[in-house]
Scaffold this motif. Structure first.
Motif, PDB file in Angstrom:
ATOM      1  N   GLU A 236      -6.846  -3.551  -5.821  1.00 25.30           N
ATOM      2  CA  GLU A 236      -7.748  -4.679  -6.003  1.00 25.30           C
ATOM      3  C   GLU A 236      -7.269  -5.884  -5.197  1.00 25.30           C
ATOM      4  N   VAL A 237      -8.172  -6.500  -4.474  1.00 25.78           N
ATOM      5  CA  VAL A 237      -7.889  -7.771  -3.823  1.00 25.78           C
ATOM      6  C   VAL A 237      -8.781  -8.816  -4.491  1.00 25.78           C
TER       7      VAL A 237
ATOM      8  N   GLN B 128       0.842  -1.209   0.000  1.00 22.93           N
ATOM      9  CA  GLN B 128       0.000   0.000   0.000  1.00 22.93           C
ATOM     10  C   GLN B 128       0.877   1.259   0.000  1.00 22.93           C
TER      11      GLN B 128
ATOM     12  N   SER C  16     -12.177 -10.959   1.473  1.00 20.34           N
ATOM     13  CA  SER C  16     -11.280  -9.984   0.846  1.00 20.34           C
ATOM     14  C   SER C  16     -11.725  -8.565   1.171  1.00 20.34           C
ATOM     15  N   GLN C  17     -13.038  -8.364   1.161  1.00 14.99           N
ATOM     16  CA  GLN C  17     -13.554  -7.036   1.463  1.00 14.99           C
ATOM     17  C   GLN C  17     -13.209  -6.653   2.905  1.00 14.99           C
TER      18      GLN C  17
ATOM     19  N   LEU D 246      -6.786  -0.677   2.423  1.00 16.87           N
ATOM     20  CA  LEU D 246      -6.077  -0.924   1.170  1.00 16.87           C
ATOM     21  C   LEU D 246      -6.820  -0.270   0.005  1.00 16.87           C
ATOM     22  N   GLU D 247      -6.049   0.267  -0.934  1.00 17.07           N
ATOM     23  CA  GLU D 247      -6.653   0.961  -2.068  1.00 17.07           C
ATOM     24  C   GLU D 247      -6.296   0.273  -3.381  1.00 17.07           C
TER      25      GLU D 247
ATOM     26  N   ASN E 245     -13.133  -9.387  -7.892  1.00 20.06           N
ATOM     27  CA  ASN E 245     -12.548  -8.542  -6.843  1.00 20.06           C
ATOM     28  C   ASN E 245     -13.459  -8.580  -5.609  1.00 20.06           C
TER      29      ASN E 245
ATOM     30  N   LEU F 268      -9.642  -5.570   2.979  1.00 23.34           N
ATOM     31  CA  LEU F 268      -9.495  -4.221   2.421  1.00 23.34           C
ATOM     32  C   LEU F 268      -9.847  -3.166   3.456  1.00 23.34           C
TER      33      LEU F 268
END
Lengths: 132, 91
Positions: free
Chosen positions: A41-42, A5, A29-30, A38-39, B65, A33
């Motif tokens: 894509e995961v 990051q 994953s969300q 985090l900015e 995503n 984030l």
């Protein structure tokens, strides 16, 4: 994850994009984030299909599974499958021609690629861009 | 082994070493022994040498995503270089 990051603005300035990939479901994953601010894509690689194509997947043995469960980490729940497989931590840079330009993986999960190595490779790719 | 380790600088590694030290000090000895043995077996398996090397074509993929939108590697690299990093998860 936070180390990447930190260099995200530099990656973007060099024309690159950062994608993180884990076997976790999109919901998890969300959560990652949001928790880590985090900015980038995961992406969710349920079943480690993509990690497999990069040669990174290994199974956890029974003893290690018991330890994970003892720490309250049920991978079957996090990953949405009961394979108990994980990807090695690995980082790759892929250029416009879909060629691997940097490849790093380590079987010692506490080791990571230094962010500076990523930026060095992106600079090399950028400098080629202007050449005939 | 794929050469890039030579370009490692020490800063991040120091953080990770400190983390690992903290983990080893606080984990029960049998856990440390089991995890250490598993790590050694993994290294001996040759998995690191089997990862896709520099110069080879990247396998394309499309993955969802965090909000379920599909991201395709070849669509990203059409715009510029892609840095992809695999991690085990945040538990």
């Amino acid at each position: 994850m936070r180390a990447y990051q930190k260099i995200l603005p530099q990656i973007k300035r060099l024309g690159g994009e950062l994608l993180a990939i884990s076997p976790q479901t999109p919901d998890k994953s969300q959560a990652t984030l949001l928790k880590n601010f985090l900015e980038y894509e995961v992406l969710s690689d349920v079943g480690n299909r993509v990690a497999q194509s990069f040669g990174l997947v290994y199974p956890l043995g029974a003893e290690v599974r018991r330890i994970y469960l003892g720490f309250g980490v049920d991978l079957a729940e996090y990953n949405g499958d009961d394979s108990w497989e994980l990807p090695l931590p690995g980082t790759f840079i892929i250029d416009r021609t879909m060629t691997i330009r940097l490849s790093f993986a380590d079987a010692d999960y506490t080791r990571r690629l230094e962010p500076a190595a990523i930026l060095d490779t992106l600079r090399v790719i950028r400098d080629e861009g202007g050449a005939p | 082994m794929n050469g890039n380790e030579a370009t490692l600088t020490i800063e991040l590694q120091k953080d990770l070493d400190a983390l690992r030290q903290g983990y080893l000090e606080h984990a029960p000895p049998d856990v440390v022994a089991t995890m250490g043995k598993a790590a050694e077996e993994l290294i001996r398996s040759g998995i690191v040498e089997r990862t896709v090397p520099v110069g080879s074509p990247a396998p394309d993929f499309a993955l969802p995503n965090a909000v379920g939108r599909e991201v395709r590697l070849s669509a990203v690299t059409a715009r510029g270089p892609a840095v992809i990093t695999f991690y085990r998860g945040a538990w």
